[in-house]
Design a protein around this motif. Sequence first.
Motif, short mmCIF file in Angstrom:
data_model
loop_
_atom_site.label_atom_id
_atom_site.label_comp_id
_atom_site.label_asym_id
_atom_site.label_seq_id
_atom_site.Cartn_x
_atom_site.Cartn_y
_atom_site.Cartn_z
N ALA A 277 1.96 8.41 0.53
CA ALA A 277 2.81 7.50 -0.23
C ALA A 277 2.10 6.16 -0.47
N ALA A 278 1.38 5.69 0.53
CA ALA A 278 0.61 4.44 0.36
C ALA A 278 -0.48 4.62 -0.68
N ALA A 279 -1.14 5.78 -0.66
CA ALA A 279 -2.17 6.05 -1.65
C ALA A 279 -1.58 6.13 -3.06
N ALA A 280 -0.40 6.71 -3.18
CA ALA A 280 0.25 6.81 -4.49
C ALA A 280 0.64 5.43 -5.02
N LYS A 281 1.00 4.53 -4.13
CA LYS A 281 1.43 3.19 -4.55
C LYS A 281 0.25 2.25 -4.76
N VAL B 273 -3.60 0.04 6.64
CA VAL B 273 -3.18 1.44 6.62
C VAL B 273 -4.33 2.34 7.07
N MET B 274 -5.52 2.04 6.57
CA MET B 274 -6.68 2.86 6.95
C MET B 274 -7.02 2.72 8.43
N LEU B 275 -6.85 1.54 8.98
CA LEU B 275 -7.10 1.32 10.41
C LEU B 275 -6.15 2.16 11.26
N VAL B 276 -4.90 2.20 10.85
CA VAL B 276 -3.92 3.04 11.55
C VAL B 276 -4.36 4.51 11.45
N VAL C 168 -4.16 13.09 9.25
CA VAL C 168 -3.72 11.71 9.02
C VAL C 168 -4.92 10.85 8.67
N PHE C 169 -6.02 11.04 9.39
CA PHE C 169 -7.24 10.29 9.10
C PHE C 169 -7.70 10.52 7.66
N LEU D 48 -7.93 7.87 4.13
CA LEU D 48 -9.07 7.59 3.26
C LEU D 48 -8.67 7.60 1.79
N ASP D 49 -7.65 8.36 1.46
CA ASP D 49 -7.16 8.40 0.08
C ASP D 49 -6.58 7.07 -0.37
#
Length: 92
Positions: free
Chosen positions: A32-36, A53-56, A65-66, A70-71
Amino acid sequence: AEACGLLELYGEEVAARVFSRSWQVRQSGMAAAAAKAPSLVGERRALAAAAKVMLVGASDKMVNVFLASLDVLAALISSPGALGSRDAEREL
């Protein structure tokens, strides 16, 4: 506190999903973060939020999840207007 920047840019639902206890929900939060992300190009804090987000995602035990995290970066930097932006270069 960790989700503060994410709440502002991605919204409560995405932030809650990114920090979920369930890896499937975290993975969908990354998607969802990648889509936004493309809609955030030009937003001053977009790279910082994407990095959070990527650090998480990078610290997650689940490879799915990893990879989904990256996306987020890929979506942000491949968006029209993302490359060559002075603000984006300063954020990096």
